[in-house]
Design a protein around this motif. Sequence first.
Motif, PDB file in Angstrom:
ATOM      1  N   SER A 342       1.013  -1.369   0.133  1.00  0.00           N
ATOM      2  CA  SER A 342       0.073   0.049  -0.091  1.00  0.00           C
ATOM      3  C   SER A 342       0.898   1.206  -0.099  1.00  0.00           C
ATOM      4  CB  SER A 342      -0.961   0.046   1.725  1.00  0.00           C
ATOM      5  OG  SER A 342      -0.302  -0.438   2.678  1.00  0.00           O
ATOM      6  N   PHE A 343       1.267   1.500  -1.129  1.00  0.00           N
ATOM      7  CA  PHE A 343       2.256   2.417  -1.161  1.00  0.00           C
ATOM      8  C   PHE A 343       2.125   3.791  -2.093  1.00  0.00           C
ATOM      9  CE2 PHE A 343       5.697   1.128   2.346  1.00  0.00           C
ATOM     10  CZ  PHE A 343       6.603   2.567   2.461  1.00  0.00           C
ATOM     11  N   MET A 371      16.435   6.062  -0.086  1.00  0.00           N
ATOM     12  CA  MET A 371      14.723   5.360  -0.565  1.00  0.00           C
ATOM     13  C   MET A 371      14.664   4.543   0.351  1.00  0.00           C
ATOM     14  SD  MET A 371      14.226   6.477  -3.206  1.00  0.00           S
ATOM     15  CE  MET A 371      13.823   5.549  -4.365  1.00  0.00           C
ATOM     16  N   ASP A 372      15.832   3.405   0.599  1.00  0.00           N
ATOM     17  CA  ASP A 372      15.297   2.721   2.058  1.00  0.00           C
ATOM     18  C   ASP A 372      15.457   3.112   2.603  1.00  0.00           C
ATOM     19  OD1 ASP A 372      15.886   0.687  -0.115  1.00  0.00           O
ATOM     20  OD2 ASP A 372      18.693   0.185   0.878  1.00  0.00           O
ATOM     21  N   ASN A 373      15.688   3.687   4.104  1.00  0.00           N
ATOM     22  CA  ASN A 373      15.562   5.062   4.830  1.00  0.00           C
ATOM     23  C   ASN A 373      13.935   4.899   4.912  1.00  0.00           C
ATOM     24  OD1 ASN A 373      17.725   4.463   6.237  1.00  0.00           O
ATOM     25  ND2 ASN A 373      18.479   6.149   5.942  1.00  0.00           N
ATOM     26  N   ALA A 374      13.498   6.307   3.255  1.00  0.00           N
ATOM     27  CA  ALA A 374      11.987   6.303   3.066  1.00  0.00           C
ATOM     28  C   ALA A 374      10.906   5.438   3.492  1.00  0.00           C
ATOM     29  CB  ALA A 374      12.138   6.774   2.327  1.00  0.00           C
ATOM     30  N   LEU A 384       6.645   6.940  -1.251  1.00  0.00           N
ATOM     31  CA  LEU A 384       7.314   7.899  -1.283  1.00  0.00           C
ATOM     32  C   LEU A 384       7.691   8.512  -2.406  1.00  0.00           C
ATOM     33  CD1 LEU A 384      10.109   6.865  -0.937  1.00  0.00           C
ATOM     34  CD2 LEU A 384       9.974   4.689  -2.998  1.00  0.00           C
ATOM     35  N   GLY A 385       8.463   9.293  -2.672  1.00  0.00           N
ATOM     36  CA  GLY A 385       9.236  10.479  -3.910  1.00  0.00           C
ATOM     37  C   GLY A 385      10.431  10.839  -3.983  1.00  0.00           C
ATOM     38  N   ILE A 386      10.458  10.696  -5.676  1.00  0.00           N
ATOM     39  CA  ILE A 386      11.807  10.176  -5.646  1.00  0.00           C
ATOM     40  C   ILE A 386      12.010  11.669  -7.126  1.00  0.00           C
ATOM     41  CG2 ILE A 386      11.746   8.367  -7.266  1.00  0.00           C
ATOM     42  CD1 ILE A 386      14.165   8.163  -7.061  1.00  0.00           C
TER      43      ILE A 386
END
Length: 468
Positions: A342-343, A371-374, A384-386
């Motif tokens: 659910s991301f 990203m892993d931390n997020a 999650l945004g990049i």
Amino acid sequence: MKNPTRIWLIMLISIVISLLLFVWLLLLSGKVWDTGYDLNTLNAVSQEMLNAIEQQNTYEKNEIQPILDQFHIRHPALRFEWISSDGSTLYDTYGETHKYSFEQLADRFINMPNNLWGEDKPITLAYSANKNGQPYYLLLSLSSDAMKQGQLYFFVRTFKALYSWVLPLLLSFFVPYFLSLWLFSSVNRRIGKLNQALNQVNIRSDAIVLEDKSKDEIGQLTRHYNSMAQRIRRQADEIEQFENGRKLLLSNLSHDLRTPLTMILGYAETIHAGLYSDENELRTSSKVILQRSRYMDKLLDQLLDIARLDGDTLEIHLAPHNLSEIMRKIAADYMLFLDGQSFSVEVDIPDEDVQAVIDASLIERAVRNLMDNAIRYGNEGHFLGIGLVEEGDVVCIIVKDKGRGIAPEDHKFIFERFYRVGGGRKGEGLGIGLSIVKEIVESHQGHIQLISTPHVETLFLIRLPKNK
Ligand code: ADP
């Protein structure tokens, strides 16, 4: 021998030596230059002559002349005149005749000791003698050149005179000595303080701070000492902090490795002993083993990174790369990974090429770390945004989530090695990831920034110059 004792000793010896030298030189110069008559010898000569005259029956010229001549032969520089009571010359060793007035004779007596040094005038002394109630006078004269010139020989005839010049002389001798003693002892005192402070420099306690505002060498030395002591204190603090970090790392590591290892061992033994009930349980067990092994692998990777950074061996191979392509690949990986969870994933990467001179694998590691931390710490936000933005000569990489975020008081420590918010929770990392990201960014002469509003948005922003 201690410095003050040495200074006293040197001072004493030099005083004695200089006094001896002074007296010896004075006597020597007296001997060399001070030949001639002084008042005492003149008086003695006159006295001897008067004694001889006294032996005569009368004081007339024919009786006195041989005596005066005899003394004149012995003392050619002296002129003797024998004067009768009316002031006329009875005999003069220079062969002249005079008639002295009463005032002239009286003057001779009055000025006798005082008027010894007239520039060109001869020095004259007068003595009186008496025969049968008749007064006679002996006049003695000599040029001032024939007198002793030395001060010591001429003036020092009484103790009073001695004190009058010895006291100022001694004072002029001693004042410089006492001044230099004062100077030496103040220098010595300051060096002593410095010595004591240096003795107490110690990495465990605070060093003594010395006050010395003077601009001389000791003042400079004191200031150097102060800054050195502060540097030592600072470095001792850093070492202590580093040591604490290492200890923390070891205890975290043994804990973080043991927990997954216990699980791996448990599941592996179950599989090995064939104790699983069906295919499904076997699959679940192997999935746990895989997950835990990956986690341990990541920890070991981070440890390796730390070891590399400690040895200053972060090798960086710069080359031009298309950053948007690298970022798109990373985004695709994570979208695949988060698929079915659910991301929601937001990707904001330009379609066109964004060229930058970077070490691609290092930058990829840094971005993946964020990203892993997020995902790990910001999972509550299910977001999650990049992103990638080009700003002139700089490229900005953005990683964001909407999770628990990082409180403002943690911001200044968050990039420090081994720092974990709230001391870390079970199953979380070693507090190494962000410090590695920072090292990688800085090795590219870039900058990393954190902007976080808990549960609203947590954003890590990496700025990299396109060309180094
Ligand atoms: P680790 O290697 O243990 O993950 P990091 O240096 O990456 O350590 O992170 C340090 C700490 O920062 C973590 O313990 C975590 O508490 C906090 N943190 C890092 N990223 C985030 C994030 N996106 N949201 C909330 N907290 C975070």
